[in-house]
Every structure is written in C-alpha cells, then in structure tokens.
Write an enzyme that holds these catalytic residues in place. Sequence first.
Site, PDB file in Angstrom:
ATOM      1  N   HIS A 214      -6.992 -13.209 -27.279  1.00 24.21           N
ATOM      2  CA  HIS A 214      -6.122 -12.828 -26.171  1.00 24.21           C
ATOM      3  C   HIS A 214      -5.137 -11.758 -26.614  1.00 24.21           C
ATOM      4  O   HIS A 214      -4.492 -11.889 -27.652  1.00 24.21           O
ATOM      5  CB  HIS A 214      -5.352 -14.047 -25.646  1.00 24.21           C
ATOM      6  CG  HIS A 214      -6.238 -15.135 -25.124  1.00 24.21           C
ATOM      7  ND1 HIS A 214      -6.897 -16.015 -25.960  1.00 24.21           N
ATOM      8  CD2 HIS A 214      -6.583 -15.479 -23.853  1.00 24.21           C
ATOM      9  CE1 HIS A 214      -7.608 -16.860 -25.224  1.00 24.21           C
ATOM     10  NE2 HIS A 214      -7.439 -16.553 -23.947  1.00 24.21           N
ATOM     11  N   LYS A 385      -2.499   9.284  -0.350  1.00 25.87           N
ATOM     12  CA  LYS A 385      -3.304   9.939   0.691  1.00 25.87           C
ATOM     13  C   LYS A 385      -3.340  11.456   0.552  1.00 25.87           C
ATOM     14  O   LYS A 385      -4.373  12.082   0.792  1.00 25.87           O
ATOM     15  CB  LYS A 385      -2.785   9.545   2.068  1.00 25.87           C
ATOM     16  CG  LYS A 385      -2.970   8.072   2.392  1.00 25.87           C
ATOM     17  CD  LYS A 385      -2.464   7.734   3.778  1.00 25.87           C
ATOM     18  CE  LYS A 385      -2.624   6.251   4.063  1.00 25.87           C
ATOM     19  NZ  LYS A 385      -2.217   5.900   5.434  1.00 25.87           N
ATOM     20  N   ASP A 423      -6.853   7.507   9.865  1.00 25.50           N
ATOM     21  CA  ASP A 423      -5.512   7.137  10.325  1.00 25.50           C
ATOM     22  C   ASP A 423      -5.186   7.782  11.666  1.00 25.50           C
ATOM     23  O   ASP A 423      -4.511   7.193  12.509  1.00 25.50           O
ATOM     24  CB  ASP A 423      -4.454   7.578   9.307  1.00 25.50           C
ATOM     25  CG  ASP A 423      -4.340   6.634   8.128  1.00 25.50           C
ATOM     26  OD1 ASP A 423      -4.767   5.467   8.252  1.00 25.50           O
ATOM     27  OD2 ASP A 423      -3.819   7.059   7.078  1.00 25.50           O
TER      28      ASP A 423
END
Length: 603
Positions: A214, A385, A423
């Site tokens: 780990h 975007k 959109d």
Amino acid sequence: MAASSTNARLTNPPRLLSKPRLSPTSVANLRFPAADFSTRFFADSSSPRLRSVPFPVVFSDQRRRRSMEPSNVYVASNSTEMEIGSHDIVKNPSLICAPVMADSIDKMVIETSKAHELGADLVEIRLDWLKDFNPLEDLKTIIKKSPLPTLFTYRPKWEGGQYEGDENERRDVLRLAMELGADYIDVELQVASEFIKSIDGKKPGKFKVIVSSHNYQNTPSVEDLDGLVARIQQTGADIVKIATTAVDIADVARMFHITSKAQVPTIGLVMGERGLMSRILCSKFGGYLTFGTLDSSKVSAPGQPTIKDLLDLYNFRRIGPDTKVYGIIGKPVSHSKSPIVHNQAFKSVDFNGVYVHLLVDNLVSFLQAYSSSDFAGFSCTIPHKEAALQCCDEVDPLAKSIGAVNTILRRKSDGKLLGYNTDCIGSISAIEDGLRSSGDPSSVPSSSSPLASKTVVVIGAGGAGKALAYGAKEKGAKVVIANRTYERALELAEAIGGKALSLTDLDNYHPEDGMVLANTTSMGMQPNVEETPISKDALKHYALVFDAVYTPRITRLLREAEESGAITVSGSEMFVRQAYEQFEIFTGLPAPKELYWQIMSKY
C-alpha cells in the site's frame, strides 16, 4: 505532451466537422454561421498521439475465462509511453469483495450476510478492527457462518491498519485462519517471504495468499510498479495486490498497465476520488477483484464505491474487455447525475458501455493518458468546456460558434476527437418550454420563439454561459452578460452583440420588467447551497428564472424566485435534454427519452 494548466492547449487547432451533426431538435433550430471562423480554424491532418509499444498479456488463472477482442489501450506514465493490450487475450471476470469492519464477531457475521444479500462474491474480514478477539473461537465462528468465501486481513498500523500488538502473534492468527478453512489471507510484502516459508507444504489446495503493498502518498512510475510486482511474485504470492494513491487521474493508467499485463492474478487499485475508475473498470483491465462497501459511511480505503453502486449504478457485471468507457470530466464531479442516467440508458438498449465520474485536473494530460478507442467519449463540465474545444481535432459548427464543447466523441475510424455542444439546445428548449407553459402573452405568436425580444440576463461567461447566450441571441433575445470578472462578460457580450455587467451591479439592473434570468455558474450547488448570485428583492423584475445547477434540484435562487412570483426552471430540465442528445452522439441510437425523465424525476 506536457501541460501546465487546465487551459493548456494542444498544438493543432481544431477544424470544423465536415459532416456536422443534424439533430431535429437542436441544429435545425440553432443555425449559427460558421463562416467567420473558417479563416481562424483550419484542417490539419496531424494530431498528437502517443506511439504504441506492444507486449504480450497472459492471465494464468483460467477460471471463468472469456475471450477478449484485440485492443490497444494507450496510457502515459511519467515520461514512459506504453500500450496496454495484445492479441488473443483471455481474462477472469473480476470479483466484488466486501470489507467487513466491526468491533465484534457477532456484528461481522451479520455484515457477511448483508454482503451476500447485496451481491458480493467474498468478504474481507478485518480482524484488526475487533476489540475483544478470541482467535480460535472467533475464526471458527466467522468461517462457519459466513455465506461467502472469506479473506482474512489483520492489518498492522505500519501498513495503514489498526493492529499495534506483537507481530509474531499477528502472523500466528493468519496461519490459524488458514488451518481453519479460510479461502484467502492478506499478508503485507514486508513480512510475506518469511510468512510464506512458514506455511510451505501446509497450504490447503483451495487456499490463496494475497501479498499486498500500500502506498498512501502517490502512484509510482510504471518501472517502479513493475519492480514491485516482481518483488511480490518472488515471495511466492498466489495473488498480487497493489494499492496506490491517485495524485492525478492519469495515475490510474499506470495501474491499468500493470493489471493488463499481469502474469498472475493481480489486484491493482488506486485510492482516492481520482482513482475511482480503477475500482469500476478492473473487469475491463484484468483486475482480480475490486472492493465494494456495505454502505458509503464505512470504507476500508479512500475512494471505495458501495456494492450497490458497483452493481446498480455502474452495471459492474456487464463490464468486460470490450466495454467502451465514457465519463463526465469535471472538477468537482462527484455531484453529477450523468453516470446514473447514462448507465441506465446504456443498459436499456443493451449498449456495451460504462459511464464513470472523472475528476480531472488537467484536461490535456487526461486525454493523452487515455487516448485509445477503449475510451470512446466524454461529457465535459466546469471548468473544462472551453479547454475541451481546443483539445478536439474537429468541432461541430455550433460548438465552434459558442466557443465551448461539452461532448467529445472518439471517431472509430481514426481515433480523432470530435467536439459538440448539447448545452445550448438543453438550456434554450428548457427556458422556451417554461415560457410557453406560463401562458405569457409576450410568448405569441406561437410560430416564433417565446424568447424573441425578451431581455435575457445570463450569469456567467464560461462554457455553459456561452452556450445559453448564443442560443438566446439566435432566438431573437436581447442578451446581457453578468459575470464576476467584467472583462470576461464584456468579451462574451461583444462576441454575440449583447451588453455586459459586473455581477456586483446585477441587483440594480432592471431596465424593464418581465426579463429572463439564467444562472450558468456553480453558485448554489452542493455543498454551498446558501449561495445565490442575486438578491431576492431584485428577482421581482424577472418573469422567469432558470438555474443550471441541478444539485440540489431547488436551489436558493429558484426558491426565492418562486416566492417573488417568477416562473422557475430547474437545471434538471436542461440536464435531461442535453443528456439524451449526448446519448445519441455516443451510441448512434435514438435516446430513450422517457427513461431519462423517469430517472431524474427521483432527484
């Protein structure tokens, strides 16, 4: 290619799609001229892509094998370029292991039954969580009463667990678990060689030793991970387990590299929200098992999904080597309902795809790390975007005109990224329907848009703001952009022929009554639900208020707008409309629209 920020751009500008998408509900009604952009955006046949370095992949565990179609998954790790995938691959369907963490054996027995009911394949018994532990009796009890195969872990503090006692006693307990009928035990790499030697010749036939490592700081390079796998195998491990921490979502690609080329059964997981994909897609990339919790409040490692989410949200049992990966790219992104609606829609039409949350810091590095046909499409939300447009090879004229992309599709024929904007139709149609349903006399004649001649105040100048502003302008509205940064508001206003305001001046802006207000920012989104971009008193000048935020469904802005007498339109209305447009782009199939509305009605 190195990238220093989210807004970093690829070298080659995108060109316009030669065959723009013609949606009967969107492009036909929103025709933006692309001619102005033809001199600035040109075709370019080259595009940065990672080269491939093939190597064979073999899985030794033959249980429940199934064929895998040839695939090439390109991933990037540090400065190394590599390819995951090969021909003639077989793989083992991944298991779901439920961590059982309780302070008594009686509670653990109850939780093993719950894990079975939820659909887990085995349980991990975390002995280090027990307060009063009688090894002989308690191990017998849990092995006898568990309805599922058992994996015993007695994790010491030095490996991230709870146990702080004598090391020899700890190992004695694990040996006892083996002798009493455990199916698996987990032993840490640091002590594995000595432990496995101590049970040499004593292992029951079905019993397996998992040797684990780990890393709670980061995910090492592929070279270091390969070396770690080799060291674990040298201990005599039956199963390799490596858990690292995701500093960036691209780190997961290195773990996919490890599990895909594994010569022995391998568990490879990346902890944290940025590593979620490693837990969901392990069936696709050769992982032996993943961990699913009984509920979201009790995890044994950061980023673990619940069993219910694995099975019901992500359709885990349907994921295989040939499953195409889609996802919502954003920061933040955990609030998004996109995986809920898209995964159910995929399942409803038997489309072999899975849609996941993708917490992305740097869009360019993400797209470079996952540049194969396996990663077939993405939705983009805040703040990516606008950067997404520059990362695409070709862009739909509507998206080009808006200056923002919220949907990316990888073309099958050549792997190029195609950019779209759903959109615009999503927000504009939601607002138009709201105005029409109100019986507003200014909404006539019915043949024209109810937005015609309306003053539409758009809050925000980012990707969603641009889409809504362009759409409203095309419908004949007078558009005003209000933004925290006035310069950005002015830039967008000048691009569409509108007006600009600083957000601080919005409360005092009311040239007329009956205006439309549209918030396209994240203000008011969970967890900041008390935020609002405008005072309640100023809302009396608006006939309709739209909020793109849909988590929560009713924001403070919408609540106060309704109290002020305005029509309100929730972000859910926009979300559903743009989502089923995305579905059609991703799949090429008609969207199950009623299903989308049905799903979102629950939220």
